[in-house]
Design a protein around this motif. Structure first.
Motif, mmCIF file in Angstrom:
data_model
loop_
_atom_site.group_PDB
_atom_site.id
_atom_site.type_symbol
_atom_site.label_atom_id
_atom_site.label_comp_id
_atom_site.label_asym_id
_atom_site.label_seq_id
_atom_site.Cartn_x
_atom_site.Cartn_y
_atom_site.Cartn_z
ATOM 1 N N HIS A 104 0.861 -1.171 0.000
ATOM 2 C CA HIS A 104 0.000 0.000 0.000
ATOM 3 C C HIS A 104 0.901 1.227 0.000
ATOM 4 O O HIS A 104 1.774 1.352 0.850
ATOM 5 C CB HIS A 104 -0.910 0.025 1.224
ATOM 6 N N ASN A 105 0.691 2.111 -0.961
ATOM 7 C CA ASN A 105 1.472 3.335 -1.046
ATOM 8 C C ASN A 105 0.857 4.397 -0.147
ATOM 9 O O ASN A 105 -0.327 4.700 -0.269
ATOM 10 C CB ASN A 105 1.514 3.843 -2.489
ATOM 11 N N TYR B 215 -10.193 8.273 -4.914
ATOM 12 C CA TYR B 215 -9.538 7.024 -4.523
ATOM 13 C C TYR B 215 -8.702 7.191 -3.251
ATOM 14 O O TYR B 215 -8.811 6.416 -2.308
ATOM 15 C CB TYR B 215 -8.651 6.509 -5.657
ATOM 16 N N THR B 216 -7.844 8.202 -3.234
ATOM 17 C CA THR B 216 -6.911 8.378 -2.126
ATOM 18 C C THR B 216 -7.670 8.752 -0.855
ATOM 19 O O THR B 216 -8.456 9.691 -0.846
ATOM 20 C CB THR B 216 -5.872 9.467 -2.453
ATOM 21 N N VAL C 74 -3.516 8.918 -7.787
ATOM 22 C CA VAL C 74 -3.855 7.631 -7.193
ATOM 23 C C VAL C 74 -2.625 6.772 -6.913
ATOM 24 O O VAL C 74 -2.753 5.628 -6.494
ATOM 25 C CB VAL C 74 -4.887 6.863 -8.044
ATOM 26 N N ASP D 171 -2.292 5.596 -1.917
ATOM 27 C CA ASP D 171 -3.529 4.971 -1.443
ATOM 28 C C ASP D 171 -4.108 5.707 -0.240
ATOM 29 O O ASP D 171 -5.306 5.953 -0.164
ATOM 30 C CB ASP D 171 -3.289 3.500 -1.065
#
Length: 140
Positions: A5-6, A94-95, A65, A68
């Motif tokens: 996961h970033n 998304y983020t 994106v 995360d």
């Protein structure tokens, strides 16, 4: 195999630095893509030493994106609102922006140590919130 996961960490003061250190020490699937810190703090220095990009808010938004979750460790409601507005303006739904409470939850899975609060207590957090509302003209 752990899913990667970033993440980004906004605010590398006392608590944000501890959080960054713990994430870097853990093999937990969290990849620190960037950090946001305007001051020359030990956390910012650590990020630079580890080759992690230090960006401003616009730089974070440009990553899109590719992040995360942003862990907001600034303790500033106005910064959080500004960040949320920037994400909305860029149509990035998304983020996710994680509050310090979510960071504490993640911390509890990474460490047996205690993560101090950004605010000394819930009462202090409430007072800080009221002060920010008064500065913004919401409270009189």
């Amino acid at each position: 195999m752990t899913e990667e996961h970033n993440i980004a960490i906004a605010g590398l003061g006392r608590i944000g630095t501890l959080f960054l250190e713990q994430v870097l020490e853990s093999d937990c699937g969290l990849n620190v893509v960037c950090v946001l810190e305007v001051k020359d703090t030990p956390g910012r220095q650590l990020a630079e030493e580890k080759g992690i990009k230090v960006v401003d808010l616009d730089g974070l938004i440009q990553i899109g994106v590719g992040v995360d979750v942003v862990f907001d460790m600034t303790g500033s409601g106005s910064f959080r609102s500004k960040m949320q507005n920037k994400y909305e303006e860029s149509f990035n739904s998304y983020t996710a922006i994680a509050s310090p409470a979510i960071a504490r939850l993640v911390w509890s899975f990474l460490s047996d140590e205690y993560l101090p609060s950004i605010h000394s207590s819930k009462h202090q957090a409430m007072v800080d919130s009221m002060l920010e509302q008064a500065r913004a003209g919401i409270l009189k």
